[in-house]
Design a protein around this motif. Structure first.
Motif, mmCIF file in Angstrom:
data_model
loop_
_atom_site.group_PDB
_atom_site.id
_atom_site.type_symbol
_atom_site.label_atom_id
_atom_site.label_comp_id
_atom_site.label_asym_id
_atom_site.label_seq_id
_atom_site.Cartn_x
_atom_site.Cartn_y
_atom_site.Cartn_z
ATOM 1 N N TYR A 129 132.162 -4.105 18.397
ATOM 2 C CA TYR A 129 131.242 -4.794 19.304
ATOM 3 C C TYR A 129 131.573 -4.554 20.778
ATOM 4 N N GLU A 130 132.859 -4.408 21.090
ATOM 5 C CA GLU A 130 133.231 -4.069 22.471
ATOM 6 C C GLU A 130 132.663 -2.704 22.840
ATOM 7 N N ASN A 131 132.766 -1.741 21.927
ATOM 8 C CA ASN A 131 132.209 -0.405 22.176
ATOM 9 C C ASN A 131 130.694 -0.466 22.343
ATOM 10 N N GLU A 132 130.053 -1.280 21.527
ATOM 11 C CA GLU A 132 128.600 -1.445 21.621
ATOM 12 C C GLU A 132 128.218 -2.071 22.965
ATOM 13 N N ILE A 133 129.004 -3.043 23.407
ATOM 14 C CA ILE A 133 128.744 -3.689 24.699
ATOM 15 C C ILE A 133 128.861 -2.674 25.831
ATOM 16 N N VAL A 134 129.874 -1.819 25.769
ATOM 17 C CA VAL A 134 130.058 -0.786 26.799
ATOM 18 C C VAL A 134 128.841 0.146 26.823
ATOM 19 N N LYS A 135 128.373 0.566 25.638
ATOM 20 C CA LYS A 135 127.193 1.436 25.564
ATOM 21 C C LYS A 135 125.959 0.743 26.135
ATOM 22 N N LEU A 136 125.782 -0.524 25.790
ATOM 23 C CA LEU A 136 124.608 -1.258 26.263
ATOM 24 C C LEU A 136 124.654 -1.482 27.773
ATOM 25 N N LYS A 137 125.839 -1.738 28.310
ATOM 26 C CA LYS A 137 125.962 -1.896 29.769
ATOM 27 C C LYS A 137 125.617 -0.591 30.474
ATOM 28 N N LYS A 138 126.090 0.520 29.914
ATOM 29 C CA LYS A 138 125.776 1.827 30.501
ATOM 30 C C LYS A 138 124.272 2.084 30.458
ATOM 31 N N ARG A 139 123.655 1.771 29.324
ATOM 32 C CA ARG A 139 122.201 1.965 29.184
ATOM 33 C C ARG A 139 121.445 1.070 30.158
ATOM 34 N N ALA A 140 121.912 -0.167 30.332
ATOM 35 C CA ALA A 140 121.267 -1.085 31.276
ATOM 36 C C ALA A 140 121.350 -0.528 32.702
ATOM 37 N N GLU A 141 122.481 0.042 33.050
ATOM 38 C CA GLU A 141 122.628 0.659 34.379
ATOM 39 C C GLU A 141 121.657 1.827 34.536
ATOM 40 N N GLU A 142 121.534 2.650 33.496
ATOM 41 C CA GLU A 142 120.604 3.784 33.546
ATOM 42 C C GLU A 142 119.169 3.287 33.727
ATOM 43 N N LEU A 143 118.812 2.236 32.990
ATOM 44 C CA LEU A 143 117.456 1.689 33.094
ATOM 45 C C LEU A 143 117.205 1.065 34.461
ATOM 46 N N GLU A 144 118.209 0.379 35.003
ATOM 47 C CA GLU A 144 118.069 -0.190 36.344
ATOM 48 C C GLU A 144 117.865 0.918 37.369
ATOM 49 N N ASN A 145 118.593 2.008 37.222
ATOM 50 C CA ASN A 145 118.444 3.144 38.135
ATOM 51 C C ASN A 145 117.049 3.749 38.011
ATOM 52 N N SER A 146 116.585 3.926 36.778
ATOM 53 C CA SER A 146 115.244 4.468 36.563
ATOM 54 C C SER A 146 114.186 3.550 37.163
ATOM 55 N N LEU A 147 114.361 2.254 36.985
ATOM 56 C CA LEU A 147 113.411 1.290 37.547
ATOM 57 C C LEU A 147 113.407 1.368 39.066
ATOM 58 N N SER A 148 114.576 1.473 39.655
ATOM 59 C CA SER A 148 114.671 1.576 41.108
ATOM 60 C C SER A 148 113.926 2.811 41.612
ATOM 61 N N ILE A 149 114.115 3.934 40.939
ATOM 62 C CA ILE A 149 113.428 5.170 41.320
ATOM 63 C C ILE A 149 111.923 5.000 41.159
ATOM 64 N N ALA A 150 111.509 4.413 40.038
ATOM 65 C CA ALA A 150 110.077 4.211 39.792
ATOM 66 C C ALA A 150 109.458 3.293 40.847
ATOM 67 N N LEU A 151 110.179 2.254 41.240
ATOM 68 C CA LEU A 151 109.666 1.339 42.263
ATOM 69 C C LEU A 151 109.531 2.046 43.617
ATOM 70 N N GLU A 152 110.490 2.909 43.932
ATOM 71 C CA GLU A 152 110.401 3.679 45.181
ATOM 72 C C GLU A 152 109.190 4.603 45.153
ATOM 73 N N ILE A 153 108.999 5.287 44.040
ATOM 74 C CA ILE A 153 107.852 6.193 43.902
ATOM 75 C C ILE A 153 106.552 5.402 44.003
ATOM 76 N N ASN A 154 106.494 4.261 43.319
ATOM 77 C CA ASN A 154 105.297 3.425 43.357
ATOM 78 C C ASN A 154 105.009 2.966 44.789
ATOM 79 N N ASP A 155 106.042 2.565 45.501
ATOM 80 C CA ASP A 155 105.861 2.124 46.891
ATOM 81 C C ASP A 155 105.303 3.267 47.738
ATOM 82 N N LYS A 156 105.849 4.458 47.551
ATOM 83 C CA LYS A 156 105.374 5.627 48.299
ATOM 84 C C LYS A 156 103.896 5.885 48.001
ATOM 85 N N TYR A 157 103.530 5.873 46.716
ATOM 86 C CA TYR A 157 102.133 6.121 46.351
ATOM 87 C C TYR A 157 101.208 5.020 46.838
#
Length: 91
Positions: free
Chosen positions: A29-57
């Motif tokens: 479960y600790e390993n799973e938590i580490v994977k999920l935290k990493k995925r959450a960071e990736e998704l937050e980064n993707s969301l940030s990029i998408a929000l920037e693109i949306n703002d530009k458009y």
């Protein structure tokens, strides 16, 4: 007395096995938590990029709409200055 000692030893074996199983589960479960935290960071980064693109458009879209309004006004002014559309005057 020997039965009691064997019983206690058996309980200790069971406890050790239980501890091993619990540690394996905790590690899993600790390993799973580490994977999920990493995925959450990736998704937050993707969301940030998408929000920037949306703002530009959104800004570009507003500029296009404003330009369209200006062009429509220019066309209307030209039409008024010429006394109507040319194709209307030719009829």
């Amino acid at each position: 007395m020997i039965d009691y000692i064997q019983h206690v030893l058996k309980i200790e074996e069971i406890k050790k096995e239980h501890d091993k199983l619990m540690m394996a589960k905790i590690t899993k479960y600790e390993n799973e938590i580490v994977k999920l935290k990493k995925r959450a960071e990736e998704l937050e980064n993707s969301l940030s990029i998408a929000l920037e693109i949306n703002d530009k458009y959104q800004r570009e879209n507003k500029e296009v709409k404003d330009d369209n309004k200006k062009l429509a006004k220019q066309i209307e002014d030209t039409r008024t200055d010429q006394g109507g559309w040319r194709w209307l005057r030719n009829k």
